[in-house]
Design an enzyme around this catalytic site. Structure first.
Site, PDB file in Angstrom:
ATOM      1  N   SER A 142      56.126  56.564  34.315  1.00 19.39           N
ATOM      2  CA  SER A 142      56.189  55.100  34.181  1.00 19.39           C
ATOM      3  C   SER A 142      57.630  54.696  33.917  1.00 19.39           C
ATOM      4  CB  SER A 142      55.322  54.636  33.018  1.00 19.39           C
ATOM      5  OG  SER A 142      55.634  53.298  32.681  1.00 19.39           O
ATOM      6  N   TYR A 155      52.555  55.267  24.191  1.00 22.08           N
ATOM      7  CA  TYR A 155      52.451  55.372  25.652  1.00 22.08           C
ATOM      8  C   TYR A 155      53.780  55.832  26.273  1.00 22.08           C
ATOM      9  CZ  TYR A 155      51.708  53.901  30.494  1.00 22.08           C
ATOM     10  OH  TYR A 155      51.618  53.875  31.870  1.00 22.08           O
TER      11      TYR A 155
HETATM   12  P1  NAD Z   1      43.712  52.426  34.227  1.00 24.52           P
HETATM   13  O1  NAD Z   1      43.660  52.415  32.729  1.00 24.52           O
HETATM   14  O2  NAD Z   1      43.256  51.207  34.962  1.00 24.52           O
HETATM   15  O3  NAD Z   1      42.900  53.650  34.815  1.00 24.52           O
HETATM   16  C1  NAD Z   1      42.913  54.874  34.201  1.00 24.52           C
HETATM   17  C2  NAD Z   1      41.718  55.662  34.678  1.00 24.52           C
HETATM   18  O4  NAD Z   1      41.670  56.841  33.858  1.00 24.52           O
HETATM   19  C3  NAD Z   1      40.376  54.940  34.476  1.00 24.52           C
HETATM   20  O5  NAD Z   1      39.538  55.142  35.600  1.00 24.52           O
HETATM   21  C4  NAD Z   1      39.803  55.603  33.237  1.00 24.52           C
HETATM   22  O6  NAD Z   1      38.380  55.595  33.206  1.00 24.52           O
HETATM   23  C5  NAD Z   1      40.352  57.013  33.379  1.00 24.52           C
HETATM   24  N1  NAD Z   1      40.400  57.713  32.103  1.00 24.52           N
HETATM   25  C6  NAD Z   1      40.791  57.230  30.904  1.00 24.52           C
HETATM   26  N2  NAD Z   1      40.675  58.187  29.958  1.00 24.52           N
HETATM   27  C7  NAD Z   1      40.206  59.305  30.594  1.00 24.52           C
HETATM   28  C8  NAD Z   1      39.892  60.618  30.158  1.00 24.52           C
HETATM   29  N3  NAD Z   1      40.003  60.966  28.869  1.00 24.52           N
HETATM   30  N4  NAD Z   1      39.464  61.506  31.072  1.00 24.52           N
HETATM   31  C9  NAD Z   1      39.317  61.167  32.376  1.00 24.52           C
HETATM   32  N5  NAD Z   1      39.586  59.924  32.838  1.00 24.52           N
HETATM   33  C10 NAD Z   1      40.035  59.009  31.951  1.00 24.52           C
HETATM   34  O7  NAD Z   1      45.217  52.759  34.578  1.00 24.52           O
HETATM   35  P2  NAD Z   1      46.032  52.400  35.890  1.00 24.52           P
HETATM   36  O8  NAD Z   1      46.707  51.099  35.673  1.00 24.52           O
HETATM   37  O9  NAD Z   1      45.194  52.580  37.102  1.00 24.52           O
HETATM   38  O10 NAD Z   1      47.151  53.513  35.803  1.00 24.52           O
HETATM   39  C11 NAD Z   1      46.967  54.778  36.407  1.00 24.52           C
HETATM   40  C12 NAD Z   1      48.120  55.687  36.022  1.00 24.52           C
HETATM   41  O11 NAD Z   1      49.353  55.081  36.376  1.00 24.52           O
HETATM   42  C13 NAD Z   1      48.195  55.949  34.515  1.00 24.52           C
HETATM   43  O12 NAD Z   1      48.675  57.251  34.301  1.00 24.52           O
HETATM   44  C14 NAD Z   1      49.205  54.927  34.045  1.00 24.52           C
HETATM   45  O13 NAD Z   1      49.826  55.337  32.849  1.00 24.52           O
HETATM   46  C15 NAD Z   1      50.158  54.935  35.222  1.00 24.52           C
HETATM   47  N6  NAD Z   1      50.941  53.712  35.354  1.00 24.52           N
HETATM   48  C16 NAD Z   1      50.329  52.512  35.474  1.00 24.52           C
HETATM   49  C17 NAD Z   1      51.092  51.367  35.619  1.00 24.52           C
HETATM   50  C18 NAD Z   1      50.475  50.006  35.761  1.00 24.52           C
HETATM   51  O14 NAD Z   1      51.206  49.017  35.684  1.00 24.52           O
HETATM   52  N7  NAD Z   1      49.170  49.887  35.990  1.00 24.52           N
HETATM   53  C19 NAD Z   1      52.492  51.454  35.631  1.00 24.52           C
HETATM   54  C20 NAD Z   1      53.087  52.715  35.499  1.00 24.52           C
HETATM   55  C21 NAD Z   1      52.299  53.830  35.369  1.00 24.52           C
END
Ligand code: NAD
Length: 247
Positions: A142, A155
């Site tokens: 991120s 985070y």
């Molecule tokens: P999100 O929170 O919408 O989705 C995360 C997914 O992980 C969900 O389906 C959730 O059910 C699953 N999950 C949570 N805990 C879990 C566990 N213990 N075991 C298995 N599954 C589990 O997040 P997102 O926005 O789709 O982000 C996805 C990835 O990208 C993450 O690693 C996040 O840190 C990273 N990211 C997101 C953004 C953003 O702006 N959305 C930006 C940079 C990085």
């Protein structure tokens, strides 16, 4: 194009948000996708939408048993594991809190999923990849690693550590034909997040490309890192943020 025909790919956190777009994107490229998520119903729904033969698994990435079972069930069903995308994280529902308001329990939970969850997922699949002498792991970093925004100490610390783990793993696994990279997205807008709309608008104005970023914007870079097109790319942190941090 179908650049991943017959490849077996596990996407942790593949039931919603960015992971859901990744599962669909890898499927479109011809891969068989295992949607591994802690929300079973959503994982089943995501797997049902795949066009190639796929699989939904109820997995908690913070559990040794659960991640080992994920690898085992994938091997039983498909016989190999070519790609691991570690998308599972506590992110979209994570409230911003000042450092002193993050109690040790919340701190540990976020790191248990976001950092140890990657370690355990990688640990579970790597023996099979080493035996095959091939494999690709893509972790989700991120831009918070570089921006260190207020309210996200746990985070951001987890994501920063994950970049280092990506590089160490790349170094150690290269001799076995295994590549390890990370995608490092800026803020991505999708339905599941509790991020206020104004924040998306403000960040869009900070970018060279003045628009919101969607999960679909990350699929091309992911496919590149998973495919043979990037066969000499490893230990790389690929920032995809529309030109926000220029790193
Ligand atoms: P999100 O929170 O919408 O989705 C995360 C997914 O992980 C969900 O389906 C959730 O059910 C699953 N999950 C949570 N805990 C879990 C566990 N213990 N075991 C298995 N599954 C589990 O997040 P997102 O926005 O789709 O982000 C996805 C990835 O990208 C993450 O690693 C996040 O840190 C990273 N990211 C997101 C953004 C953003 O702006 N959305 C930006 C940079 C990085």
């Amino acid at each position: 194009m179908e650049r991943l025909i017959g490849k077996i790919a596990i996407v942790t956190g593949g039931a919603s948000g960015i992971g859901l777009a990744f599962a669909a994107g890898l499927d479109r490229e011809g891969a068989h996708v295992v949607v591994a998520d802690i929300v079973e119903e959503a994982a089943n729904k995501a797997a049902a939408a795949l066009t190639n033969d796929g699989l939904a698994l109820l997995v908690d990435v913070s559990s040794v048993e659960s991640t080992e079972s994920m690898a085992q069930q994938t091997l039983e069903r498909f016989g190999r594991i070519d790609i691991l995308v570690t998308c599972a994280a506590i992110y979209a529902t994570l409230e911003r809190k000042e450092f002193l308001d993050i109690d040790p329990e919340e701190w540990n939970r976020v790191l248990a999923v976001n950092l140890t969850g990657v370690q355990l997922s990688a640990r579970a699949v790597l023996p099979a990849m080493k035996e095959q002498e091939s494999g690709v792991i893509v972790n989700m970093g991120s831009v918070n690693t570089y921006l260190a925004p207020a309210g996200r100490a746990h985070y951001s610390a987890g994501k920063a550590a994950l970049e280092n783990l990506t590089k160490t793993l790349a170094r150690e696994m290269g001799p076995f034909g295994i590549r390890v990279n990370a995608l490092c997205p800026g803020l991505v807008a999708h339905e599941g997040t509790i991020v206020p709309k104004e924040r998306y608008e403000r960040i869009a104005q900070d970018r060279a490309m003045r628009r919101e970023m969607k999960p679909a914007d990350l699929v091309g870079p992911l496919v590149f890192l998973c495919s043979d097109e990037s066969s000499m790319v490893t230990g790389h942190i690929l920032v995809v943020d529309g030109g926000q941090i220029f790193r």
